[in-house]
Design an enzyme around this catalytic site. Structure first.
Site, PDB file in Angstrom:
ATOM      1  N   ASP A 162       5.658   2.559   2.718  1.00  0.00           N
ATOM      2  CA  ASP A 162       4.636   1.433   2.868  1.00  0.00           C
ATOM      3  C   ASP A 162       3.842   1.807   4.095  1.00  0.00           C
ATOM      4  OD1 ASP A 162       3.821  -0.844   3.684  1.00  0.00           O
ATOM      5  OD2 ASP A 162       5.296  -2.299   3.062  1.00  0.00           O
ATOM      6  N   HIS A 163       2.596   1.980   3.697  1.00  0.00           N
ATOM      7  CA  HIS A 163       1.677   2.413   4.788  1.00  0.00           C
ATOM      8  C   HIS A 163       1.275   1.338   6.020  1.00  0.00           C
ATOM      9  CE1 HIS A 163      -0.861   5.444   6.780  1.00  0.00           C
ATOM     10  NE2 HIS A 163      -1.442   5.668   5.590  1.00  0.00           N
ATOM     11  N   ARG A 164       1.869   0.080   5.706  1.00  0.00           N
ATOM     12  CA  ARG A 164       1.608  -0.547   6.783  1.00  0.00           C
ATOM     13  C   ARG A 164       2.888  -0.657   7.893  1.00  0.00           C
ATOM     14  NH1 ARG A 164       2.798  -6.240   3.286  1.00  0.00           N
ATOM     15  NH2 ARG A 164       4.428  -4.690   2.606  1.00  0.00           N
TER      16      ARG A 164
ATOM     17  N   PRO B 265       0.887  -1.145  -0.034  1.00  0.00           N
ATOM     18  CA  PRO B 265      -0.031  -0.096   0.020  1.00  0.00           C
ATOM     19  C   PRO B 265       0.879   1.170   0.111  1.00  0.00           C
ATOM     20  CG  PRO B 265       0.037  -0.985   2.052  1.00  0.00           C
ATOM     21  CD  PRO B 265       0.777  -1.754   1.304  1.00  0.00           C
TER      22      PRO B 265
END
Ligand code: CAO
Length: 239
Positions: free
Chosen positions: A212-214, A38
């Protein structure tokens, strides 16, 4: 769903040009990264007027080493990683454990005759600005000559993708797994800027940080880029 094989013959002549092996491998990796991570891209601008003046002075004094703006941005990014170690990490495949790297290998997107590759500068955080500049010039030159070894394209912790003086005002670089962030640089241009009640010509560099939005939240990305902007705006801090 895969993209259907839509017919496009019969409309006019077509020349088929096979992609190089490097382009095919890069394409598969980019596709996997783009579809499985993401991505969010944070845009920022840094005033690099003072750095560029310093850089030109340094290049005039040292005819053996030409420092490009990229060397200063790389150095500033490496300083930022000390304050924001989460940007120097990987996420395990199950997405449950963050692997914080205790070393810093800098990845650099390099244009080669066979396609784009990521050259890696090991232990980049312990290099001086001039050593970093030498290493960047070295991988850029050998990349252009197709002389990078496979072992020199492994093990990056964070990547910089520079469009340098080619143009652009920003873009959305694709993360280079197992990295969790990539910094894109577009063309620095001189712009009128309002400072202390007057308009002054300043050299402004667009920064595009994909993350990386995680692993990284928007607030972390904003803090990272603000830090980077401040270091790049202060010539003394990034040398
Ligand atoms: N804005 C304006 N000028 C810039 C700049 C920027 N963001 N970054 C570098 N420059 C300047 C340099 O300072 C240099 O100017 P001087 O001649 O006045 O010193 C000039 O542009 C040429 O620099 P360069 O391209 O030769 O060297 P570099 O260190 O900036 O770049 C490298 C090295 C490896 C990034 C480059 O060789 C390369 O391969 N670029 C293409 C990478 C690419 O395709 N990225 C896109 C990936 S996404 O598909």
């Amino acid at each position: 769903m895969t993209i259907p094989d839509l017919k496009h013959d019969g409309f006019g002549p077509v020349i088929e040009q096979p992609l190089s092996r490097v382009q095919q491998i890069a394409g598969m990796r980019l596709h996997a990264a783009w579809t499985q991570i993401p991505h969010v891209t944070h845009q920022e601008e840094a005033d690099v007027t003072a750095i560029d003046t310093l850089r030109k002075q340094s290049n005039a004094a040292d005819l053996l080493l030409k420092l490009t703006l990229l060397a200063y941005v790389a150095r500033s990014t490496l300083l930022a990683l000390k304050t924001f170690p989460r940007f120097c990490a990987s996420l395990d495949p199950a997405g449950a454990v963050l692997q914080l790297k205790q070393y810093v290998n800098l990845g650099l997107a390099v244009e080669t005759p066979k396609g784009l590759v990521v050259a890696v500068i090991p232990g980049a955080d312990i290099l001086t600005l001039h050593q970093l500049g030498e290493r960047i010039n070295d991988v850029a030159t050998r990349g252009r000559n197709g002389a990078l070894k496979p072992s020199e394209m492994e093990g990056s912790c964070i990547t910089i993708s520079s469009l340098g003086n080619l143009g652009g005002v920003g873009f959305t670089p694709i993360i280079n797994p197992p990295n969790v962030a990539i910094l894109g640089l577009s063309q620095a241009r001189t712009r009128p800027v309002w400072i202390d009640g007057t308009i002054a010509p300043r050299l402004i560099l667009p920064l595009s940080l994909s993350y990386d939005h995680r692993v990284i939240d928007g607030a972390d990305a904003a803090r990272f880029c603000t830090y980077l902007r401040e270091v790049l705006g202060d010539a003394e801090r990034c040398v």
